[in-house]
Design a protein around this motif. Structure first.
Motif, PDB file in Angstrom:
ATOM      1  N   LYS A 257       0.872  -1.173   0.000  1.00 60.96           N
ATOM      2  CA  LYS A 257       0.000   0.000   0.000  1.00 60.96           C
ATOM      3  C   LYS A 257       0.908   1.222   0.000  1.00 60.96           C
ATOM      4  CE  LYS A 257      -4.125  -1.782   2.199  1.00 60.96           C
ATOM      5  NZ  LYS A 257      -4.939  -1.923   1.058  1.00 60.96           N
ATOM      6  N   THR A 258       0.694   2.113  -0.966  1.00 57.34           N
ATOM      7  CA  THR A 258       1.535   3.302  -1.062  1.00 57.34           C
ATOM      8  C   THR A 258       0.679   4.560  -1.017  1.00 57.34           C
ATOM      9  OG1 THR A 258       1.459   3.340  -3.490  1.00 57.34           O
ATOM     10  CG2 THR A 258       3.240   2.058  -2.467  1.00 57.34           C
ATOM     11  N   GLY A 259       1.268   5.626  -0.509  1.00 59.29           N
ATOM     12  CA  GLY A 259       0.573   6.901  -0.436  1.00 59.29           C
ATOM     13  C   GLY A 259       0.202   7.432  -1.799  1.00 59.29           C
ATOM     14  N   GLU A 260       1.099   7.247  -2.778  1.00 61.04           N
ATOM     15  CA  GLU A 260       0.802   7.757  -4.124  1.00 61.04           C
ATOM     16  C   GLU A 260      -0.375   7.024  -4.761  1.00 61.04           C
ATOM     17  OE1 GLU A 260       4.677   5.257  -4.501  1.00 61.04           O
ATOM     18  OE2 GLU A 260       3.884   6.746  -3.122  1.00 61.04           O
ATOM     19  N   GLN A 261      -0.486   5.725  -4.517  1.00 60.35           N
ATOM     20  CA  GLN A 261      -1.628   4.983  -5.054  1.00 60.35           C
ATOM     21  C   GLN A 261      -2.920   5.424  -4.361  1.00 60.35           C
ATOM     22  OE1 GLN A 261      -1.227   0.719  -4.943  1.00 60.35           O
ATOM     23  NE2 GLN A 261      -3.052   0.392  -6.172  1.00 60.35           N
ATOM     24  N   GLN A 262      -2.849   5.668  -3.064  1.00 58.20           N
ATOM     25  CA  GLN A 262      -4.033   6.139  -2.346  1.00 58.20           C
ATOM     26  C   GLN A 262      -4.449   7.522  -2.848  1.00 58.20           C
ATOM     27  OE1 GLN A 262      -4.244   5.359   1.944  1.00 58.20           O
ATOM     28  NE2 GLN A 262      -2.426   4.080   1.691  1.00 58.20           N
ATOM     29  N   ALA A 263      -3.483   8.406  -3.084  1.00 57.56           N
ATOM     30  CA  ALA A 263      -3.804   9.738  -3.613  1.00 57.56           C
ATOM     31  C   ALA A 263      -4.402   9.631  -5.014  1.00 57.56           C
ATOM     32  CB  ALA A 263      -2.555  10.621  -3.633  1.00 57.56           C
ATOM     33  N   ALA A 264      -3.830   8.752  -5.836  1.00 58.60           N
ATOM     34  CA  ALA A 264      -4.316   8.586  -7.211  1.00 58.60           C
ATOM     35  C   ALA A 264      -5.757   8.089  -7.239  1.00 58.60           C
ATOM     36  CB  ALA A 264      -3.406   7.625  -7.979  1.00 58.60           C
ATOM     37  N   SER A 265      -6.156   7.316  -6.237  1.00 53.81           N
ATOM     38  CA  SER A 265      -7.522   6.777  -6.220  1.00 53.81           C
ATOM     39  C   SER A 265      -8.567   7.885  -6.090  1.00 53.81           C
ATOM     40  CB  SER A 265      -7.682   5.754  -5.086  1.00 53.81           C
ATOM     41  OG  SER A 265      -7.666   6.397  -3.821  1.00 53.81           O
ATOM     42  N   ARG A 266      -8.142   9.077  -5.733  1.00 51.93           N
ATOM     43  CA  ARG A 266      -9.063  10.214  -5.607  1.00 51.93           C
ATOM     44  C   ARG A 266      -9.322  10.906  -6.943  1.00 51.93           C
ATOM     45  NH1 ARG A 266      -5.808  11.961  -0.313  1.00 51.93           N
ATOM     46  NH2 ARG A 266      -6.792  10.479   1.096  1.00 51.93           N
ATOM     47  N   PHE A 267      -8.607  10.477  -7.972  1.00 52.49           N
ATOM     48  CA  PHE A 267      -8.745  11.062  -9.303  1.00 52.49           C
ATOM     49  C   PHE A 267      -9.486  10.085 -10.214  1.00 52.49           C
ATOM     50  CE2 PHE A 267      -5.373  13.521  -7.573  1.00 52.49           C
ATOM     51  CZ  PHE A 267      -5.274  14.688  -8.298  1.00 52.49           C
ATOM     52  N   ASP A 268     -10.450  10.579 -10.951  1.00 50.49           N
ATOM     53  CA  ASP A 268     -11.172   9.741 -11.909  1.00 50.49           C
ATOM     54  C   ASP A 268     -10.343   9.424 -13.147  1.00 50.49           C
ATOM     55  OD1 ASP A 268     -13.414   9.707 -10.283  1.00 50.49           O
ATOM     56  OD2 ASP A 268     -14.324  11.433 -11.280  1.00 50.49           O
ATOM     57  N   ASN A 269      -9.320  10.219 -13.416  1.00 52.80           N
ATOM     58  CA  ASN A 269      -8.567  10.060 -14.657  1.00 52.80           C
ATOM     59  C   ASN A 269      -7.202   9.403 -14.462  1.00 52.80           C
ATOM     60  OD1 ASN A 269      -7.903  12.480 -13.301  1.00 52.80           O
ATOM     61  ND2 ASN A 269      -7.201  13.473 -15.171  1.00 52.80           N
ATOM     62  N   ILE A 270      -6.990   8.758 -13.306  1.00 53.57           N
ATOM     63  CA  ILE A 270      -5.764   7.981 -13.076  1.00 53.57           C
ATOM     64  C   ILE A 270      -6.150   6.529 -12.835  1.00 53.57           C
ATOM     65  CG2 ILE A 270      -3.723   7.611 -11.646  1.00 53.57           C
ATOM     66  CD1 ILE A 270      -3.826  10.564 -10.854  1.00 53.57           C
ATOM     67  N   GLU A 271      -5.558   5.647 -13.625  1.00 48.87           N
ATOM     68  CA  GLU A 271      -5.735   4.194 -13.453  1.00 48.87           C
ATOM     69  C   GLU A 271      -4.408   3.638 -12.946  1.00 48.87           C
ATOM     70  OE1 GLU A 271      -6.401   0.396 -16.416  1.00 48.87           O
ATOM     71  OE2 GLU A 271      -7.407   2.274 -16.918  1.00 48.87           O
ATOM     72  N   TRP A 272      -4.460   2.804 -11.912  1.00 48.88           N
ATOM     73  CA  TRP A 272      -3.238   2.348 -11.244  1.00 48.88           C
ATOM     74  C   TRP A 272      -3.254   0.838 -11.087  1.00 48.88           C
ATOM     75  CZ3 TRP A 272      -0.108   6.328  -8.913  1.00 48.88           C
ATOM     76  CH2 TRP A 272       1.038   5.862  -8.294  1.00 48.88           C
ATOM     77  N   HIS A 273      -2.148   0.194 -11.480  1.00 51.79           N
ATOM     78  CA  HIS A 273      -2.004  -1.257 -11.332  1.00 51.79           C
ATOM     79  C   HIS A 273      -0.657  -1.567 -10.683  1.00 51.79           C
ATOM     80  CE1 HIS A 273      -5.430  -2.091 -14.004  1.00 51.79           C
ATOM     81  NE2 HIS A 273      -4.998  -1.049 -14.688  1.00 51.79           N
TER      82      HIS A 273
END
Length: 178
Positions: free
Chosen positions: A50-66
């Motif tokens: 679990k990373t802070g950057e992935q958690q922050a990215a989850s707040r954006f509709d236009n970022i997909e993270w794998h």
């Protein structure tokens, strides 16, 4: 946002022994997302961390993270599995890039997979040269970037190590390394 057909899609490589390769790429992720660009991040090594950057990215509709890797592979007990996982992730990356659904794609820590011999710099460079959409921005991170990838990149930054907390026995700190 600049229209795709008017954009010069850049390929950037962040490499070297110093800290900041992924962090710099993630800065671009949020910059692009702020401009309304569709962003994709694919992580080769971090796995289920679990990373802070992935958690922050989850707040954006236009970022997909794998985050798809098997974890920190220098401690591996199964190099064959790591090789297979890397090959599968690379195939997934190619499919996503060819979908033309993204304006910026970050392949985080892909360079490690090349230095371990799980992927070849030649195949990645060939894909970038012949298959990456001309308007798409692509960022590849990790130590020991292959020469072939450096050659096809538009911008290459080598992060130099001067001093690192790990050398003093300080382990990864939340908010700094993850």
């Amino acid at each position: 946002m600049k229209q795709r057909e008017k954009r010069n899609g850049l390929t950037l490589v962040h490499t070297g022994d110093g800290k900041g390769k992924s962090s710099s790429a993630f800065g671009m992720v949020f910059r692009a997302a702020g401009w309304g660009m569709k962003v994709l991040v694919i992580q080769f090594i971090k796995g289920k961390w679990k990373t802070g950057e992935q958690q922050a990215a989850s707040r954006f509709d236009n970022i997909e993270w794998h985050a798809l890797g098997d974890g920190f592979t220098w401690d591996t007990n199964n190099p064959q599995q790591d090789r297979q996982t890397s090959r599968e992730i690379w195939s997934f990356c190619q499919q996503k890039i060819l979908s033309e659904a993204y304006d910026l794609v970050v392949l985080d820590e892909i360079n490690y997979c090349c230095s371990y011999g799980w992927l070849s710099g030649e195949e990645i460079a060939d894909f970038i040269k012949h298959s990456k959409p001309k308007w798409m921005h692509l960022v590849l991170t990790g130590r020991q970037a292959p020469d072939e990838v450096i050659e096809v990149a538009d911008t290459v930054t080598e992060m130099g190590l001067v001093k690192h907390a790990f050398e003093q026995g300080i382990k990864a700190e939340q908010g700094i390394e993850f």
